[in-house]
Design a protein around this motif. Structure first.
Motif, PDB file in Angstrom:
ATOM      1  N   LEU A  52     -11.960 -46.420 123.290  1.00  0.00           N
ATOM      2  CA  LEU A  52     -10.852 -46.904 122.212  1.00  0.00           C
ATOM      3  C   LEU A  52     -10.367 -45.954 120.832  1.00  0.00           C
ATOM      4  CD1 LEU A  52     -13.211 -50.297 122.006  1.00  0.00           C
ATOM      5  CD2 LEU A  52     -10.817 -49.538 123.809  1.00  0.00           C
ATOM      6  N   LYS A  53      -9.150 -46.369 120.813  1.00  0.00           N
ATOM      7  CA  LYS A  53      -9.064 -46.341 119.494  1.00  0.00           C
ATOM      8  C   LYS A  53      -8.669 -47.513 118.697  1.00  0.00           C
ATOM      9  CE  LYS A  53      -4.446 -44.058 117.529  1.00  0.00           C
ATOM     10  NZ  LYS A  53      -3.144 -43.632 117.648  1.00  0.00           N
ATOM     11  N   VAL A  54      -8.957 -47.248 117.432  1.00  0.00           N
ATOM     12  CA  VAL A  54      -8.769 -48.231 116.767  1.00  0.00           C
ATOM     13  C   VAL A  54      -7.890 -48.084 115.139  1.00  0.00           C
ATOM     14  CG1 VAL A  54     -10.419 -49.917 114.968  1.00  0.00           C
ATOM     15  CG2 VAL A  54     -11.258 -48.651 117.170  1.00  0.00           C
ATOM     16  N   SER A  55      -7.870 -48.451 114.906  1.00  0.00           N
ATOM     17  CA  SER A  55      -6.028 -48.905 114.074  1.00  0.00           C
ATOM     18  C   SER A  55      -6.089 -50.228 112.781  1.00  0.00           C
ATOM     19  CB  SER A  55      -4.695 -48.391 113.584  1.00  0.00           C
ATOM     20  OG  SER A  55      -4.763 -49.514 115.497  1.00  0.00           O
ATOM     21  N   ALA A  56      -6.448 -50.523 111.428  1.00  0.00           N
ATOM     22  CA  ALA A  56      -6.516 -51.820 110.684  1.00  0.00           C
ATOM     23  C   ALA A  56      -5.234 -51.250 109.704  1.00  0.00           C
ATOM     24  CB  ALA A  56      -7.703 -51.734 110.345  1.00  0.00           C
ATOM     25  N   LEU A 167      -8.294 -48.704 106.766  1.00  0.00           N
ATOM     26  CA  LEU A 167      -6.226 -49.551 106.937  1.00  0.00           C
ATOM     27  C   LEU A 167      -6.039 -48.060 106.721  1.00  0.00           C
ATOM     28  CD1 LEU A 167      -7.349 -52.502 103.847  1.00  0.00           C
ATOM     29  CD2 LEU A 167      -7.555 -52.719 106.450  1.00  0.00           C
ATOM     30  N   ASN A 168      -4.447 -48.467 106.973  1.00  0.00           N
ATOM     31  CA  ASN A 168      -3.134 -47.656 107.124  1.00  0.00           C
ATOM     32  C   ASN A 168      -2.532 -47.899 105.868  1.00  0.00           C
ATOM     33  OD1 ASN A 168      -2.495 -50.330 107.459  1.00  0.00           O
ATOM     34  ND2 ASN A 168      -0.948 -49.200 108.931  1.00  0.00           N
ATOM     35  N   ASP A 169      -3.000 -48.957 104.949  1.00  0.00           N
ATOM     36  CA  ASP A 169      -2.299 -49.025 104.148  1.00  0.00           C
ATOM     37  C   ASP A 169      -3.249 -49.728 102.102  1.00  0.00           C
ATOM     38  OD1 ASP A 169      -3.133 -51.724 105.062  1.00  0.00           O
ATOM     39  OD2 ASP A 169      -0.978 -52.632 104.981  1.00  0.00           O
ATOM     40  N   GLY A 170      -4.510 -48.410 102.623  1.00  0.00           N
ATOM     41  CA  GLY A 170      -5.156 -48.719 101.227  1.00  0.00           C
ATOM     42  C   GLY A 170      -6.489 -48.989 101.567  1.00  0.00           C
ATOM     43  N   TRP A 171      -7.330 -49.682 100.442  1.00  0.00           N
ATOM     44  CA  TRP A 171      -8.892 -49.724 100.695  1.00  0.00           C
ATOM     45  C   TRP A 171      -8.960 -50.873 100.392  1.00  0.00           C
ATOM     46  CZ3 TRP A 171     -12.347 -45.408  97.883  1.00  0.00           C
ATOM     47  CH2 TRP A 171     -11.940 -43.979  98.142  1.00  0.00           C
ATOM     48  N   TRP A 172     -10.557 -50.693 101.455  1.00  0.00           N
ATOM     49  CA  TRP A 172     -11.411 -52.284 101.574  1.00  0.00           C
ATOM     50  C   TRP A 172     -11.239 -52.892 100.094  1.00  0.00           C
ATOM     51  CZ3 TRP A 172     -10.694 -53.943 107.311  1.00  0.00           C
ATOM     52  CH2 TRP A 172     -10.486 -52.957 108.118  1.00  0.00           C
ATOM     53  N   ALA A 173     -11.221 -53.810 100.162  1.00  0.00           N
ATOM     54  CA  ALA A 173     -11.784 -54.794  98.328  1.00  0.00           C
ATOM     55  C   ALA A 173     -12.192 -55.299  99.185  1.00  0.00           C
ATOM     56  CB  ALA A 173     -10.360 -54.534  97.472  1.00  0.00           C
ATOM     57  N   GLU A 174     -13.526 -56.342  98.464  1.00  0.00           N
ATOM     58  CA  GLU A 174     -13.956 -57.583  98.664  1.00  0.00           C
ATOM     59  C   GLU A 174     -14.867 -57.514  98.018  1.00  0.00           C
ATOM     60  OE1 GLU A 174     -17.206 -58.127 100.618  1.00  0.00           O
ATOM     61  OE2 GLU A 174     -17.832 -55.871  99.823  1.00  0.00           O
ATOM     62  N   CYS A 175     -15.174 -59.461  98.376  1.00  0.00           N
ATOM     63  CA  CYS A 175     -16.246 -59.465  97.258  1.00  0.00           C
ATOM     64  C   CYS A 175     -17.351 -60.185  98.046  1.00  0.00           C
ATOM     65  CB  CYS A 175     -16.002 -61.133  96.041  1.00  0.00           C
ATOM     66  SG  CYS A 175     -14.855 -60.186  94.774  1.00  0.00           S
ATOM     67  N   ASP A 176     -18.485 -60.170  97.120  1.00  0.00           N
ATOM     68  CA  ASP A 176     -20.098 -60.541  97.941  1.00  0.00           C
ATOM     69  C   ASP A 176     -20.566 -60.237  98.776  1.00  0.00           C
ATOM     70  OD1 ASP A 176     -19.381 -62.431  95.530  1.00  0.00           O
ATOM     71  OD2 ASP A 176     -18.466 -63.966  97.292  1.00  0.00           O
ATOM     72  N   ASN A 177     -19.605 -59.153 100.203  1.00  0.00           N
ATOM     73  CA  ASN A 177     -20.317 -58.431 101.028  1.00  0.00           C
ATOM     74  C   ASN A 177     -20.218 -59.788 101.908  1.00  0.00           C
ATOM     75  OD1 ASN A 177     -20.446 -56.267 100.230  1.00  0.00           O
ATOM     76  ND2 ASN A 177     -22.136 -55.765  99.499  1.00  0.00           N
TER      77      ASN A 177
END
Length: 190
Positions: A52-56, A167-177
């Motif tokens: 598998l090649k994985v992209s997001a 991510l191919n367009d930035g960083w992963w940003a999230e709240c509350d895990n």
């Protein structure tokens, strides 16, 4: 009455003979009709991690806010063999290190998992929806917790390994895990 019974017996014998001749012409031996019409095949194996090649990328449809909100993760079969993906992913935030050093997110599953057959160069997808970061600059979480930002996430699939992906367009940003995930699908989400 005896002549009538003999006539019935002769008719039954003639029907049996005709059936036997028809079966012989069709190549079916007596007692093997079921074996000749049933087939079984072994399903393809689960996709190995190395297959598998994985992209997001950020999803087109995501919650309102300034964080990632939602992302689509694509799994491409780069092997020469058809394989199966199934299940809901695990998700963990990772820094610039090993996938083994990560922060697991609490996963909420949606939808029912089913086998997805992935041919060579074929693709399958999952969608991840996060608790969205709000506001400008550093942002904030509605819950009062501090937003988390990861350069990569570790996405795991049952029997198909864990994959560290940016991510191919930035960083992963999230709240509350926390993250809500769909099962693997042959249909690309938006």
């Amino acid at each position: 009455m005896r002549q009538h019974n003999n006539g019935i017996r002769r008719a039954a014998l003639a029907t049996t003979a005709v059936t036997a001749v028809a079966a012989a012409v069709a190549g079916i031996l007596p007692g093997t009709a079921m074996a000749a019409t049933t087939t079984t095949s072994t399903p393809p194996p689960a996709c190995a991690a190395s297959a598998l090649k994985v992209s997001a990328w950020q999803a087109a449809h995501r919650p309102v806010g300034t964080g990632t909100g939602a992302a689509v993760v694509q799994f491409t079969n780069v092997s020469r063999h058809t394989c199966i993906l199934k299940g809901h992913p695990t998700v963990a935030g990772a820094g610039n290190g090993s996938p083994a050093h990560n922060t697991p997110l609490k996963v909420t599953r949606t939808g029912r998992a089913a086998n997805v057959t992935v041919r060579p160069h074929g693709k399958a997808w999952v969608k991840l929806t996060f608790v969205q970061v709000q506001g400008e600059a550093d942002g904030y979480c509605v819950s009062g917790t501090t937003p988390k930002v990861y350069p990569t996430m570790v996405i795991g699939l049952p029997h198909s390994g864990k994959h560290q992906v940016a991510l191919n367009d930035g960083w992963w940003a999230e709240c509350d895990n926390k993250v809500t995930v769909t099962p693997v699908s042959a249909v690309k989400p938006s």
